[in-house]
Design a protein around this motif. Structure first.
Motif, PDB file in Angstrom:
ATOM      1  N   TYR A 388       0.817  -1.230   0.000  1.00 20.64           N
ATOM      2  CA  TYR A 388       0.000   0.000   0.000  1.00 20.64           C
ATOM      3  C   TYR A 388       0.847   1.276   0.000  1.00 20.64           C
ATOM      4  O   TYR A 388       0.304   2.366  -0.090  1.00 20.64           O
ATOM      5  CB  TYR A 388      -0.918   0.033   1.228  1.00 20.64           C
ATOM      6  N   LEU A 391       0.444   3.490  -3.066  1.00 18.20           N
ATOM      7  CA  LEU A 391      -0.897   4.093  -3.114  1.00 18.20           C
ATOM      8  C   LEU A 391      -0.985   5.285  -2.164  1.00 18.20           C
ATOM      9  O   LEU A 391      -1.530   6.341  -2.504  1.00 18.20           O
ATOM     10  CB  LEU A 391      -1.956   3.061  -2.711  1.00 18.20           C
ATOM     11  N   ALA A 396      -3.944   7.987  -2.886  1.00 19.03           N
ATOM     12  CA  ALA A 396      -5.024   7.173  -3.467  1.00 19.03           C
ATOM     13  C   ALA A 396      -6.333   7.325  -2.698  1.00 19.03           C
ATOM     14  O   ALA A 396      -6.349   7.684  -1.514  1.00 19.03           O
ATOM     15  CB  ALA A 396      -4.603   5.707  -3.463  1.00 19.03           C
ATOM     16  N   GLU A 400      -9.622   2.844  -4.201  1.00 21.56           N
ATOM     17  CA  GLU A 400      -8.418   2.271  -4.832  1.00 21.56           C
ATOM     18  C   GLU A 400      -7.699   1.350  -3.848  1.00 21.56           C
ATOM     19  O   GLU A 400      -7.155   0.317  -4.238  1.00 21.56           O
ATOM     20  CB  GLU A 400      -7.485   3.397  -5.293  1.00 21.56           C
TER      21      GLU A 400
END
Ligand SMILES: Cc1cc2nc3c(=O)[nH]c(=O)nc-3n(C[C@H](O)[C@H](O)[C@H](O)COP(=O)(O)OP(=O)(O)OC[C@H]3O[C@@H](n4cnc5c(N)ncnc54)[C@H](O)[C@@H]3O)c2cc1C
Length: 408
Positions: A388, A391, A396, A400
């Motif tokens: 993650y 992201l 994000a 997402e």
């Protein structure tokens, strides 16, 4: 230092880094890496070479590592970098306008720039009654020695179920101590991670035979014969202990800066580029800078390392051109053989959705603030957690994050 200028640092000037631990060392190393060839002084209040604190509540306390294994950098490496270490010396004042820094032996430095990296000191509780804290290599050694002196079955009371207190409980339970952890909040770490994840992490204690008492605190302490301490709790119960440790948080070590004219408010207040004033940057546990729309101070290893590097970059760029310091915060904690990891900057009010595992065992949980993915917490799911990072760096959305979930 050029008093009223945001110019880049002259590469052959003088920089003094105050605080010879992780953030200070990374700043000094970063300055050399990025071309600073001038005089570089590293001032540290402790007698030791820069060392790492995470092992103090883990491998060093457990007796698995000799304390010197926590050293971050030996004298040879400092010499190779031309870093003049002034260890065992405390900076006592900084005159920003006059560009003067005084040390506790009365010596003065007149640097072109200063890096402030004096970290934090622990809050004490009943220190006069022998309640210990854990911040330094000496603290770790003393805690271990006291436990070893009592031997198997040593009764340990830990005040505070935050990360340091919980790690002490975990490590000492592995040494055969009988442990009670006292926590004021209904759920440990609720103020950092919220009640869902905090509750799950607090559950680790009970699953490993450690008693966790929440919603109570210490009212009084009485030292009895033979070194026993009677710990009276506000719920009316009493715990007898051979050793008592408090892990109730830390305060920024800024007292030496009181007359500096810098803005001190729960740390050294900096701008987005980590400048506290022209020619003065701050890094690590004591630095408070604008992040995600508010002044923020984060007391974790990766942040101190990243900020040390960021402070070096900022000085070399100059205040006018320094890039905003925008990290993806990360921390970990090792407890009872499990690895707790958190990425991002979750807030206790964020919504939490478990996307892998269960809160009763191992898990990955996403935090949602509005439409955004604000953080990810995991228990012993390191690969999933790290997936993650990109992201979060990209800002994000929560959806997402959900789409990227990889159970298993
Ligand atoms: C026991 C323990 C375990 C930890 N475990 C983890 C973990 O598992 N994961 C994680 O993410 N983080 C962990 N941390 C947090 C992490 O170690 C800190 O975030 C990090 O040490 C901060 O580095 P720093 O350089 O900003 O400050 P510090 O490490 O506090 O260093 C500041 C230095 O400045 C010195 N100093 C203070 N005042 C002066 C002065 N006036 N003049 C000169 N020197 C001065 C101090 O003596 C100290 O050596 C742990 C911390 C502790 C204490």
């Amino acid at each position: 230092m050029s008093p009223a200028s945001g110019d880049p640092l002259e590469l052959d000037g003088t920089v003094v880094v105050v605080g010879a631990s992780l953030a200070g060392l990374r700043a000094a190393q970063g300055l050399r890496r990025d071309g600073f060839v001038g005089r570089l002084v590293l001032v540290g209040a402790e007698d030791h070479l820069p060392y790492d604190r995470p092992p103090l509540s883990k491998q060093v306390l457990a007796g698995k590592w000799a304390p010197d294994r926590a050293t971050l950098c030996d004298q040879g490496a400092l010499d190779d970098l031309g870093i003049e270490a002034r260890l065992g010396h405390r900076a006592v004042s900084l005159d920003v306008a006059g560009r003067r820094l005084e040390l506790d032996d009365g010596s003065m430095e007149s640097p072109d720039a200063v890096v402030l990296a004096t970290g934090c000191r622990p809050r004490h509780l009943f220190a006069d009654q022998g309640v210990m804290v854990l911040r330094t290599i000496e603290d770790s050694g003393e805690l271990r020695a006291r436990g070893v002196a009592v031997g198997e079955g040593c009764r340990l009371v830990v005040i505070g179920a935050g990360f340091i207190g919980s790690e002490v409980a975990s490590t000492c339970s592995g040494l055969g101590c009988v442990i009670t952890v006292i926590e004021t909040l209904p759920v440990p770490m609720a103020s950092a991670l919220g009640t869902t994840v905090g509750g799950a992490l607090g559950g680790l204690h009970g699953r490993h035979g450690v008693e966790l008492k929440t919603q109570t605190s210490v009212g009084a302490l009485t030292r009895g014969p033979g070194g026993t301490t009677s710990v009276e709790l506000t719920d009316g119960t009493t715990q007898d202990a051979d050793v008592v440790v408090a892990g109730i948080g830390v305060v920024p070590e800024v007292s030496w800066l009181e007359d500096s004219a810098l803005t001190l408010d729960n740390g050294v207040v900096c701008d987005a580029g980590l400048f506290a004033a022209d020619g003065v940057v701050a890094a690590g546990d004591l630095a408070r800078w604008p992040f995600e729309g508010e002044l923020t101070r984060i007391e974790h290893w990766q942040m101190a390392a990243d900020m040390g590097n960021g402070a070096a970059t900022a000085l070399l760029a100059g205040r006018s051109a320094a890039p905003a310091f925008v990290p993806v915060p990360y921390f970990w904690s090792d407890q009872y053989g499990e690895k707790i990891q958190v990425l991002g900057h979750p807030s206790p009010d964020d919504e939490v959705v478990v996307v892998d595992g269960t809160l009763e065992e191992r898990f990955v949980a996403l935090y949602r603030r509005g439409d955004a993915l604000s953080g990810v917490a995991a228990l012993s799911r390191p690969r999933q957690l790290m997936s993650y990072r990109a992201l979060l760096a990209a800002g994000a959305s929560f959806d997402e994050g959900l789409a990227a979930a990889k159970p298993g």
